[in-house]
Design a protein around this motif. Structure first.
Motif, short mmCIF file in Angstrom:
data_model
loop_
_atom_site.label_atom_id
_atom_site.label_comp_id
_atom_site.label_asym_id
_atom_site.label_seq_id
_atom_site.Cartn_x
_atom_site.Cartn_y
_atom_site.Cartn_z
N SER A 38 -25.46 -19.43 6.84
CA SER A 38 -24.47 -20.44 6.49
C SER A 38 -25.05 -21.82 6.75
O SER A 38 -26.01 -21.97 7.51
N GLY A 39 -24.50 -22.81 6.06
CA GLY A 39 -24.91 -24.19 6.27
C GLY A 39 -26.03 -24.67 5.37
O GLY A 39 -26.48 -25.82 5.52
N PHE A 40 -26.51 -23.83 4.48
CA PHE A 40 -27.52 -24.25 3.51
C PHE A 40 -27.38 -23.36 2.26
O PHE A 40 -26.66 -22.37 2.28
N THR A 41 -28.08 -23.73 1.20
CA THR A 41 -27.98 -22.99 -0.06
C THR A 41 -28.89 -21.78 0.00
O THR A 41 -30.06 -21.83 -0.37
N PHE A 42 -28.33 -20.70 0.46
CA PHE A 42 -29.09 -19.46 0.72
C PHE A 42 -29.92 -19.04 -0.49
O PHE A 42 -31.07 -18.65 -0.33
N SER A 43 -29.34 -19.12 -1.67
CA SER A 43 -30.01 -18.60 -2.86
C SER A 43 -31.29 -19.34 -3.21
O SER A 43 -32.11 -18.84 -3.97
N ASN A 44 -31.49 -20.54 -2.67
CA ASN A 44 -32.70 -21.31 -2.95
C ASN A 44 -33.86 -20.95 -2.04
O ASN A 44 -35.01 -21.31 -2.33
N TYR A 45 -33.56 -20.28 -0.96
CA TYR A 45 -34.54 -20.11 0.10
C TYR A 45 -35.31 -18.80 0.02
O TYR A 45 -34.76 -17.74 -0.34
N TYR A 46 -36.59 -18.87 0.40
CA TYR A 46 -37.40 -17.69 0.67
C TYR A 46 -36.97 -17.17 2.02
O TYR A 46 -36.97 -17.91 3.00
N MET A 47 -36.60 -15.89 2.09
CA MET A 47 -36.08 -15.31 3.31
C MET A 47 -37.04 -14.25 3.83
O MET A 47 -37.62 -13.48 3.06
N SER A 48 -37.18 -14.22 5.13
CA SER A 48 -38.12 -13.28 5.74
C SER A 48 -37.55 -12.69 7.01
O SER A 48 -36.64 -13.25 7.62
N TRP A 49 -38.16 -11.57 7.39
CA TRP A 49 -37.95 -10.99 8.71
C TRP A 49 -39.27 -11.08 9.47
O TRP A 49 -40.32 -10.77 8.92
N TYR A 50 -39.18 -11.49 10.71
CA TYR A 50 -40.29 -11.49 11.63
C TYR A 50 -39.87 -10.65 12.85
O TYR A 50 -38.69 -10.38 13.07
N ARG A 51 -40.85 -10.26 13.63
CA ARG A 51 -40.55 -9.55 14.86
C ARG A 51 -41.50 -9.98 15.97
O ARG A 51 -42.60 -10.44 15.71
N GLN A 52 -41.01 -9.81 17.17
CA GLN A 52 -41.82 -10.16 18.34
C GLN A 52 -41.57 -9.13 19.43
O GLN A 52 -40.44 -8.98 19.91
N ALA A 53 -42.64 -8.45 19.79
CA ALA A 53 -42.58 -7.48 20.88
C ALA A 53 -42.94 -8.18 22.19
O ALA A 53 -43.63 -9.21 22.17
N PRO A 54 -42.52 -7.65 23.32
CA PRO A 54 -42.83 -8.28 24.61
C PRO A 54 -44.33 -8.48 24.79
O PRO A 54 -45.12 -7.55 24.57
N GLY A 55 -44.71 -9.69 25.13
CA GLY A 55 -46.11 -9.99 25.37
C GLY A 55 -46.96 -10.19 24.13
O GLY A 55 -48.17 -10.36 24.23
N LYS A 56 -46.32 -10.15 22.97
CA LYS A 56 -47.07 -10.31 21.72
C LYS A 56 -46.55 -11.50 20.93
O LYS A 56 -45.45 -11.99 21.17
N GLU A 57 -47.36 -11.95 19.98
CA GLU A 57 -46.95 -13.05 19.13
C GLU A 57 -45.96 -12.58 18.07
O GLU A 57 -45.95 -11.41 17.68
N ARG A 58 -45.16 -13.51 17.61
CA ARG A 58 -44.24 -13.21 16.52
C ARG A 58 -45.05 -12.91 15.27
O ARG A 58 -46.00 -13.63 14.94
N GLU A 59 -44.65 -11.89 14.53
CA GLU A 59 -45.40 -11.50 13.34
C GLU A 59 -44.46 -11.30 12.16
O GLU A 59 -43.30 -10.91 12.30
N PHE A 60 -45.02 -11.55 10.99
CA PHE A 60 -44.31 -11.37 9.73
C PHE A 60 -44.09 -9.88 9.48
O PHE A 60 -45.00 -9.07 9.67
N VAL A 61 -42.89 -9.54 9.01
CA VAL A 61 -42.57 -8.16 8.68
C VAL A 61 -42.38 -8.00 7.17
O VAL A 61 -43.02 -7.15 6.54
N ALA A 62 -41.51 -8.81 6.60
CA ALA A 62 -41.20 -8.70 5.18
C ALA A 62 -40.57 -9.99 4.71
O ALA A 62 -39.91 -10.69 5.48
N GLY A 63 -40.76 -10.30 3.42
CA GLY A 63 -40.18 -11.48 2.84
C GLY A 63 -39.67 -11.22 1.44
O GLY A 63 -40.14 -10.29 0.76
N ILE A 64 -38.71 -12.03 1.01
CA ILE A 64 -38.15 -11.88 -0.33
C ILE A 64 -37.88 -13.27 -0.91
O ILE A 64 -37.27 -14.13 -0.25
N SER A 65 -38.33 -13.47 -2.13
CA SER A 65 -38.12 -14.77 -2.78
C SER A 65 -36.70 -14.89 -3.30
O SER A 65 -35.94 -13.92 -3.33
N ASN A 66 -36.38 -16.10 -3.77
CA ASN A 66 -35.04 -16.31 -4.31
C ASN A 66 -34.82 -15.50 -5.58
O ASN A 66 -33.68 -15.21 -5.95
N LEU A 67 -35.91 -15.07 -6.23
CA LEU A 67 -35.80 -14.25 -7.44
C LEU A 67 -35.94 -12.76 -7.16
O LEU A 67 -35.86 -11.95 -8.08
#
Length: 114
Positions: A25-54
């Protein structure tokens, strides 16, 4: 005000499935590239998956064939279907939105354990 609210994290056994959701909420969701990241204890945040506006998708090699990202622009919601979960998938999972600005959610915890 921008909000990204993740949900769906839980304790699941190895081989199990979960579906994460991220409501925006608070922005035009449909314009944005959306992703999931994850971070395990003691590790850096990493990219999991992404989806474009299309609807074009991209996955980390470690989750290809097991996870599926999707979005419903009518509901301002991002999803991550996670199947065949492994112990190494346990982490805090974060929703990310990127376009003119970058936004992060607070995360939802996924625990994979027998």
């Amino acid at each position: 005000q921008v909000h990204l609210v993740e949900s769906g994290g839980a304790l699941v056994q190895p081989g199990g499935s979960l579906r994460l959701s991220c409501v925006a909420s608070g922005f035009t969701f449909s314009n944005y590239y959306m992703s999931w990241y994850r971070q395990a204890p003691g590790k850096e945040r990493e990219f999991v998956a992404g989806i474009s506006n299309l609807g074009g998708t991209n996955y980390a090699d470690s989750v290809k064939g097991r996870f599926a990202i999707s979005r419903d622009n009518s509901k301002n919601t991002l999803y991550l279907q996670m199947n065949s979960l492994k112990s190494e998938d346990a982490a805090d999972y974060f929703c990310n939105a990127k376009f003119w600005s970058t936004y992060w959610g607070q995360g939802t915890q996924v625990t994979v354990s027998s």
